[in-house]
Design a protein around this motif. Structure first.
Motif, PDB file in Angstrom:
ATOM      1  N   ALA A   1       1.067  -1.403   0.052  1.00  0.00           N
ATOM      2  CA  ALA A   1       0.117  -0.103   0.078  1.00  0.00           C
ATOM      3  C   ALA A   1       0.956   1.442  -0.072  1.00  0.00           C
ATOM      4  O   ALA A   1       0.302   2.172  -0.488  1.00  0.00           O
ATOM      5  N   GLY A   2       2.066   1.235   0.404  1.00  0.00           N
ATOM      6  CA  GLY A   2       2.783   2.457   0.426  1.00  0.00           C
ATOM      7  C   GLY A   2       3.594   2.526  -0.697  1.00  0.00           C
ATOM      8  O   GLY A   2       4.457   3.704  -0.804  1.00  0.00           O
TER       9      GLY A   2
ATOM     10  N   GLY B   1       6.782  -0.469 -12.792  1.00  0.00           N
ATOM     11  CA  GLY B   1       7.787  -0.082 -11.783  1.00  0.00           C
ATOM     12  C   GLY B   1       7.021   0.118 -10.580  1.00  0.00           C
ATOM     13  O   GLY B   1       5.894   0.591 -10.455  1.00  0.00           O
ATOM     14  N   ALA B   2       7.847  -0.017  -9.303  1.00  0.00           N
ATOM     15  CA  ALA B   2       7.152   0.401  -8.044  1.00  0.00           C
ATOM     16  C   ALA B   2       8.217   1.515  -7.613  1.00  0.00           C
ATOM     17  O   ALA B   2       9.384   1.278  -7.710  1.00  0.00           O
ATOM     18  N   VAL B   3       7.295   2.483  -6.838  1.00  0.00           N
ATOM     19  CA  VAL B   3       8.253   3.624  -6.448  1.00  0.00           C
ATOM     20  C   VAL B   3       8.044   3.842  -5.124  1.00  0.00           C
ATOM     21  O   VAL B   3       6.860   4.023  -4.741  1.00  0.00           O
ATOM     22  N   ALA B   4       8.977   4.199  -4.535  1.00  0.00           N
ATOM     23  CA  ALA B   4       8.593   4.682  -2.948  1.00  0.00           C
ATOM     24  C   ALA B   4       9.670   6.165  -2.719  1.00  0.00           C
ATOM     25  O   ALA B   4      10.815   5.910  -3.210  1.00  0.00           O
TER      26      ALA B   4
ATOM     27  N   LEU C   1      12.758   4.622  -8.030  1.00  0.00           N
ATOM     28  CA  LEU C   1      12.140   3.461  -8.487  1.00  0.00           C
ATOM     29  C   LEU C   1      12.834   2.205  -7.844  1.00  0.00           C
ATOM     30  O   LEU C   1      14.257   2.060  -7.764  1.00  0.00           O
ATOM     31  N   VAL C   2      12.097   1.307  -6.996  1.00  0.00           N
ATOM     32  CA  VAL C   2      12.677   0.191  -6.263  1.00  0.00           C
ATOM     33  C   VAL C   2      12.684  -1.034  -6.767  1.00  0.00           C
ATOM     34  O   VAL C   2      12.962  -2.057  -6.324  1.00  0.00           O
ATOM     35  N   GLY C   3      11.678  -1.227  -8.029  1.00  0.00           N
ATOM     36  CA  GLY C   3      11.441  -2.523  -8.576  1.00  0.00           C
ATOM     37  C   GLY C   3      11.020  -2.457 -10.125  1.00  0.00           C
ATOM     38  O   GLY C   3      10.573  -0.995 -10.226  1.00  0.00           O
TER      39      GLY C   3
ATOM     40  N   ARG D   1      16.427  -5.413  -2.413  1.00  0.00           N
ATOM     41  CA  ARG D   1      16.305  -6.283  -1.575  1.00  0.00           C
ATOM     42  C   ARG D   1      15.842  -5.702  -0.392  1.00  0.00           C
ATOM     43  O   ARG D   1      14.852  -6.296   0.631  1.00  0.00           O
ATOM     44  N   GLU D   2      15.868  -4.355  -0.146  1.00  0.00           N
ATOM     45  CA  GLU D   2      15.403  -3.674   1.191  1.00  0.00           C
ATOM     46  C   GLU D   2      13.808  -3.404   0.967  1.00  0.00           C
ATOM     47  O   GLU D   2      13.384  -2.929   1.913  1.00  0.00           O
ATOM     48  N   HIS D   3      13.492  -3.545  -0.152  1.00  0.00           N
ATOM     49  CA  HIS D   3      11.786  -3.400  -0.422  1.00  0.00           C
ATOM     50  C   HIS D   3      11.102  -4.702  -0.690  1.00  0.00           C
ATOM     51  O   HIS D   3       9.914  -4.537  -0.882  1.00  0.00           O
ATOM     52  N   ARG D   4      11.735  -5.838  -0.602  1.00  0.00           N
ATOM     53  CA  ARG D   4      11.105  -7.075  -0.789  1.00  0.00           C
ATOM     54  C   ARG D   4      10.059  -7.483   0.365  1.00  0.00           C
ATOM     55  O   ARG D   4      10.030  -6.798   1.705  1.00  0.00           O
TER      56      ARG D   4
END
Length: 336
Positions: free
Chosen positions: A177-178, A242-245, A249-251, A274-277
Motif C-alpha cells: 500500500a505504501g 515499476g514500483a516507486v517509493a 524506482l525500487v522495482g 532487497r530492502e523493499h521485498r
C-alpha cells in the motif's frame, strides 16, 4: 561415413550470406520448439549491427560454416566491454539437416580460438531444452563444458483468468500500500533512469545465477538507453511496470513483444531491491504489465518466462498467475 568438406567464413550483418545465417537459427528454433515463431532475421541483423557499432557496451563477431557454398551452421561471439573482461558469450547453431557432421565442433573450436586471440579466458553459452535429450546438452557435455545454472521455462496461456488476476492484484495492492505503481513503454522515464540502472546492476548480483562464473555488470543511464534502442531496432516493443517509493524506482519488470509476430511474448527481467521485498511488489508489477498486454496486444496468446527453482518468491508469483512448466534453459561455461 565421409562428410562433405566445409569451411568457416567471417560474416557481417549486411553480407549476402547473412540471411542464410539467420535461417539456420530459424530452422534450429523450429526443430526445438515447433509451436514457437522463430526469431525474425531483423533481430539478428539489429544485434549484429549493434555489436559492430563503436562506443557500445559490447563487441562481437559472426562466423558461418559453409558446406558446398551453403550456410549450414552459425556462430556469434559476444564480448562485454564495460565489465567481465575475461568473458566471451558463445551463440552457436547448426541446421538440423546438417547435424552430426562435426560442424558444431568446428564452430566451437573457432569460437575458442577467437576468444583466446582476444584475451578472453571464459566462455559461456545457453542451451534451450524443451524436453529430455536436447541435442545442445549432449553437445556441451561431449565438449567438457560445465552446467552451472538450470532455469525452468514457464508459459502462461492467455487470456489470464480474470478472477485469478483480480485476486492477485487485490492482495498485492494491500501488501504494498505504501508504494506507487507506474507503467511505461519502450523508454524509461528520465527521472527514473539512474534508479533503473541500479536495478539492472543489482540484477547481476541479487538474482540467482547458480554457479555461473560471471561478475557484476556495470550499468548507467547510457547503457539503459542503448539496451532500449536495441529492443526497438530488433522489432520489439517492451511494456514495463515499476514500483516507486519516495520518488525512487525500487522495482521493475519488463514484458517483450515481437511486433512482426505478436503471438508469444517474453517476460524479461523482474527485480525488487532487497530492502523493499516482502510487499508483493513483483506480483503487482507483473499483473500490471499483463493488463497492459491484454489492452494493447490481444493477439498475443502466450507469455514465456524463465526462473531458477531456488528463486522461490518469483516462482510462486508465476504459478499464482497460471504459468506452467515448459522445459528448461541451461547455462554452461568452459575455461580456456
Amino acid at each position: 561415413m565421409t562428410h562433405p568438406a566445409h569451411r568457416i567464413v567471417e560474416l557481417a550483418p549486411d553480407d549476402d550470406l547473412f540471411p542464410s545465417w539467420c535461417q539456420v537459427w530459424a530452422a534450429a528454433g523450429r526443430d526445438a520448439r515447433p509451436d514457437d515463431p522463430p526469431r525474425p532475421a531483423q533481430e539478428h541483423l539489429a544485434l549484429g549491427r549493434e555489436l559492430l557499432a563503436p562506443g557500445g557496451s559490447r563487441d562481437g563477431t559472426h562466423r558461418a560454416v559453409l558446406v558446398d557454398g551453403a550456410v549450414a551452421g552459425a556462430l556469434r561471439l559476444v564480448l562485454p566491454l564495460k565489465d567481465n573482461p575475461s568473458l566471451a558469450v558463445v551463440d552457436l547453431a547448426v541446421h538440423p539437416a546438417a547435424r552430426r557432421r562435426g560442424l558444431g565442433s568446428a564452430l566451437l573450436a573457432e569460437a575458442r580460438a577467437l576468444a583466446a586471440a582476444l584475451g578472453r579466458t571464459l566462455l559461456v553459452g545457453e542451451v534451450d531444452e524443451p524436453g529430455p535429450g536436447a541435442p545442445g546438452r549432449a553437445f556441451a557435455e561431449r565438449h567438457g563444458w560445465s552446467c552451472d545454472l538450470v532455469e525452468t521455462r514457464r508459459e502462461l496461456a492467455l487470456p489470464v483468468d480474470e478472477d485469478r488476476l483480480a485476486a492477485l492484484e487485490d492482495a498485492a495492492a494491500a501488501a504494498g500500500a505504501g508504494y506507487e505503481l507506474v507503467t511505461w513503454r519502450d523508454r524509461t522515464p528520465e527521472p527514473l533512469l539512474s534508479d533503473r540502472a541500479l536495478l539492472e546492476r543489482r540484477m547481476t548480483t541479487d538474482a540467482p545465477h547458480g554457479d555461473l562464473p560471471v561478475g557484476e555488470e556495470e550499468w548507467d543511464g547510457d547503457r539503459i538507453r542503448e539496451h532500449e534502442g536495441t529492443h526497438l531496432a530488433r522489432g520489439r516493443t517492451v511494456l514495463s511496470a515499476g514500483a516507486v517509493a519516495g520518488g525512487r524506482l525500487v522495482g521493475f519488470t519488463d514484458l517483450q513483444i515481437p511486433l512482426a509476430q505478436p503471438v508469444l511474448a517474453h517476460q524479461g527481467g523482474t527485480l525488487v531491491l532487497r530492502e523493499h521485498r516482502g510487499h508483493r511488489l513483483g506480483a503487482r508489477m507483473k499483473a500490471a504489465v499483463l493488463r497492459e498486454l491484454a489492452a494493447g496486444f490481444p493477439e498475443v496468446r502466450r507469455v514465456s518466462t524463465y526462473n531458477a527453482e531456488d528463486n522461490t518468491p518469483m516462482v510462486a508469483v508465476n504459478e499464482q498467475l497460471g504459468f506452467r512448466p515448459a522445459g528448461v534453459l541451461s547455462s554452461w561455461s568452459a575455461r580456456l
